[in-house]
Design a protein around this motif. Structure first.
Motif, PDB file in Angstrom:
ATOM      1  N   LYS A 151      51.130  73.913  58.414  1.00  0.00           N
ATOM      2  CA  LYS A 151      51.644  74.371  57.133  1.00  0.00           C
ATOM      3  C   LYS A 151      50.769  73.834  56.008  1.00  0.00           C
ATOM      4  O   LYS A 151      50.284  72.708  56.088  1.00  0.00           O
ATOM      5  CB  LYS A 151      53.082  73.869  56.952  1.00  0.00           C
TER       6      LYS A 151
ATOM      7  N   SER B 257      50.546  72.222  45.322  1.00  0.00           N
ATOM      8  CA  SER B 257      51.371  71.707  44.227  1.00  0.00           C
ATOM      9  C   SER B 257      50.509  71.516  42.987  1.00  0.00           C
ATOM     10  O   SER B 257      49.308  71.259  43.095  1.00  0.00           O
ATOM     11  CB  SER B 257      51.984  70.360  44.615  1.00  0.00           C
TER      12      SER B 257
ATOM     13  N   THR C 126      50.820  73.381  51.738  1.00  0.00           N
ATOM     14  CA  THR C 126      51.602  73.444  50.515  1.00  0.00           C
ATOM     15  C   THR C 126      50.689  73.126  49.341  1.00  0.00           C
ATOM     16  O   THR C 126      49.956  72.142  49.379  1.00  0.00           O
ATOM     17  CB  THR C 126      52.765  72.426  50.554  1.00  0.00           C
TER      18      THR C 126
ATOM     19  N   SER D   8      53.657  77.664  49.340  1.00  0.00           N
ATOM     20  CA  SER D   8      53.720  77.022  50.652  1.00  0.00           C
ATOM     21  C   SER D   8      53.699  78.119  51.703  1.00  0.00           C
ATOM     22  O   SER D   8      54.394  79.122  51.570  1.00  0.00           O
ATOM     23  CB  SER D   8      55.008  76.207  50.761  1.00  0.00           C
TER      24      SER D   8
ATOM     25  N   GLU E 192      55.888  72.212  43.544  1.00  0.00           N
ATOM     26  CA  GLU E 192      55.360  73.095  44.585  1.00  0.00           C
ATOM     27  C   GLU E 192      55.150  74.494  44.036  1.00  0.00           C
ATOM     28  O   GLU E 192      56.047  75.105  43.479  1.00  0.00           O
ATOM     29  CB  GLU E 192      56.336  73.146  45.766  1.00  0.00           C
TER      30      GLU E 192
END
Length: 91
Positions: free
Chosen positions: A29, A33, A31, A42, A39
């Motif tokens: 995964k 930010s 993500t 994602s 965030e």
């Protein structure tokens, strides 16, 4: 076992870094930010996801990179340890 790693970078380098990470192959995964930790995006990566299936994701990342300055990428990696693979049974 899953580990997390965070990279801080500027928006113009965002797409390049994500492509490098995906090429490594053991990513579960990613993500993205902003500099305050909010965030923005994602997305999970599954085994076998390549090429055309990632095109919409790359387009979104490219648009995001044009809008933000500093950002961070948090990467969840899948790591296989020797314990998960079982003991070495060579005679």
């Amino acid at each position: 076992m899953t580990t997390k790693e965070t990279f801080s970078l500027h928006g113009e380098n965002l797409l390049k870094k994500i492509k490098e990470l995906i090429a490594e192959g053991n990513i579960r995964k990613i993500t993205i930010s902003d500099k305050s930790g909010k965030e923005l995006l994602s997305f999970p990566l599954t085994i076998g996801v390549v090429g055309a299936l990632l095109a919409p994701v790359f387009a979104a990342i490219g648009a995001l990179a044009a809008l933000i300055g500093e950002c961070s990428i948090t990467v969840e990696r899948e790591e296989k340890s020797k314990e998960e693979n079982g003991p070495d049974t060579k005679a």
